[in-house]
Design an enzyme around this catalytic site. Structure first.
Site, PDB file in Angstrom:
ATOM      1  CG  ASP A   1      -5.512  11.159  -8.905  1.00  0.00           C
ATOM      2  OD1 ASP A   1      -4.964  12.246  -8.659  1.00  0.00           O
ATOM      3  OD2 ASP A   1      -4.899  10.188  -9.382  1.00  0.00           O
TER       4      ASP A   1
ATOM      5  CD  GLU B   1       6.243  14.567  -9.106  1.00  0.00           C
ATOM      6  OE1 GLU B   1       7.126  14.065  -9.853  1.00  0.00           O
ATOM      7  OE2 GLU B   1       5.214  13.943  -8.770  1.00  0.00           O
TER       8      GLU B   1
END
Ligand SMILES: *[C@@H]1O[C@H](CO)[C@@H](O)[C@H](O)[C@H]1NC(C)=O
Ligand SMILES: *[C@@H]1O[C@H](CO)[C@@H](O)[C@H](O)[C@H]1NC(C)=O
Ligand SMILES: *[C@@H]1O[C@H](CO)[C@@H](O)[C@H](O)[C@H]1NC(C)=O
Ligand SMILES: *[C@@H]1O[C@H](CO)[C@@H](O)[C@H](O)[C@H]1NC(C)=O
Ligand SMILES: *[C@@H]1O[C@H](CO)[C@@H](O)[C@H](O)[C@H]1NC(C)=O
Length: 382
Positions: A240, A323
């Site tokens: 996306d 992350e």
């Protein structure tokens, strides 16, 4: 430039008069590709050295020659298409390569023979010769799952990646079985790829609140790399986001871990390393939350050998801290060691666009539309 025009007309008259053996067509097509490539590069360089207005410059040759070459290429391609005896596979491979090359050429040389300053940024791509492959290899790990936006997002992303050389795409679905529409899409693009599945463990599916989406997929990608890759660079690229193709050439030179700004389309607007005089001094991110690496998933790439030396590195099932957790698991590695890309982090080459989440479409009224095309179309969407 005279010699190749002669060659072209020679080739053309052969074509019309002699009907040469099929294989010869293939070889001629390749020659045409190489010559066109060479010509565009050389005229680009000529034009480039003359530029200085800041508003772009003219393509060094008149459009007529270009038209002739296009016509000849078209003729060669059509001939190849009609020619049954040329192995279909070889034919398709050549066609694919040709289409990729032409696509890249059209990026660099506008339809009207004008090269604008804007497109000039892409020339480093178009100057890569047809036969060479940019190295090191790029591995793109893309988690995805079935939803109304899946096929449109993957279509857009695939057609971005088609511009990038020497790339292997790992498309990993959070699903029990592969989605046929995704397999079909990957086949159509001819991008080197593996289509895998990695369902989120039941444990996390049942949990309330935010889900660690994409973690099983990305860890599956890492597992694949450990088993199948020996060098190169990998990047977690969600379906996306919006990617500028210049990003992929920036990533390619990653020695350990590289980072760059990500456009966010939120109030904060950006997630980026903060850089002073070419040196990393900190992170700018709307949500720091005590993270050692407050960065966006789209904002870093890692060298494969660097990963292989860290057998325990993987992504934790911790929403919001994926992350950070992954980058910490690359220890020994500290923020001061990151390689800054995108011109010392002054360019935005990727956007975390985040398409609006939509409901699945309503069921088709079969009483009304039975036996219409809508029945087929409905199978293509969610
Ligand atoms: C996945 O495929 C298997 C084998 O074809 C089938 O038994 C199973 O029902 C499928 N699962 C889903 C969720 O479609
Ligand atoms: C590595 O690649 C091979 C061949 O495509 C595949 O069979 C294997 O499953 C891959 N390894 C992993 C861990 O996915
Ligand atoms: C920037 O860094 C260079 C060396 O990397 C140094 O010579 C220069 O003085 C620095 N400039 C500033 C303003 O700190
Ligand atoms: C980054 O900044 C440093 C210091 O100003 C400079 O020496 C270096 O050339 C810059 N790198 C790029 C890619 O612009
Ligand atoms: C669709 O139309 C066929 C005949 O045209 C009919 O036999 C069938 O029952 C219809 N199906 C539905 C769901 O209305």
């Amino acid at each position: 430039m005279f010699w190749f025009d002669v060659l072209f007309f020679q080739a053309r008259s052969w074509a019309e008069a002699m009907k040469p053996p099929k294989m010869l067509w293939l070889i001629m097509l390749l020659i045409v590709c190489v010559v066109v490539q060479y010509n565009i590069i050389s005229t680009w360089l000529v034009g480039g050295s003359n530029s200085g207005t800041g508003y772009g410059f003219s393509y060094a040759e008149p459009g007529v020659a270009t038209a002739v070459r296009e016509e000849l290429l078209n003729a060669a391609v059509n001939r190849l298409r009609l020619d049954d005896s040329v192995s279909v596979n070889i034919g398709q491979k050549v066609l694919h390569e040709l289409i990729m090359q032409l696509g890249r050429e059209l990026l660099a040389v506008g339809a009207f023979g004008e090269v604008s300053v804007q497109t000039a940024a892409y020339t480093s791509l178009s100057q890569v010769p047809l036969t060479s492959h940019a190295t090191p290899r790029l591995y793109i790990i893309t988690p995805t799952y079935r939803r109304p936006e899946q096929i449109p997002e993957l279509t857009r992303m695939a057609q971005t990646l088609m511009h990038v050389q020497n790339l292997h795409w790992l498309v990993i679905e959070d699903a029990e079985n592969k989605t046929q529409l995704v397999s079909d899409l990957l086949q159509r693009t001819s991008i080197s790829h593996d289509h895998l599945v990695a369902p989120m463990p039941q444990l996390f599916k049942k949990r309330k609140g935010p889900k660690p989406r994409g973690v099983s997929n990305r860890n599956r990608g890492l597992e694949w790399l450990r088993d199948n890759a020996t060098d190169g660079v990998f990047y977690f690229a969600d379906d996306d986001n919006t990617y500028d193709i210049r990003l992929f050439e920036e990533i390619r030179t990653t020695k350990q871990v590289s980072m760059w700004p990500v456009g966010l389309c939120t109030k904060f607007g950006l997630s980026s390393p903060v850089v002073v005089n070419g040196t990393f001094v900190g992170f700018y991110d709307g949500w720091v939350a005590g993270r050692k690496f407050p960065v966006d998933m789209a904002g870093f790439a890692v060298n494969v050998q660097f990963l292989l030396k860290r057998p325990k590195a993987k992504m934790p099932y911790k929403p919001g801290f994926e992350e950070d957790g992954f980058l910490k698991s690359l220890s020994p590695f500290d923020p001061e060691e990151i390689e800054l890309k995108a011109k010392n982090c002054t360019q935005v080459l990727v956007w975390h666009t985040q398409t609006k989440k939509n409901e699945a479409s309503a069921a088709l009224d079969l009483g009304k539309y039975n036996n219409t095309n809508l029945v087929i179309l409905k199978q293509l969407i969610v």
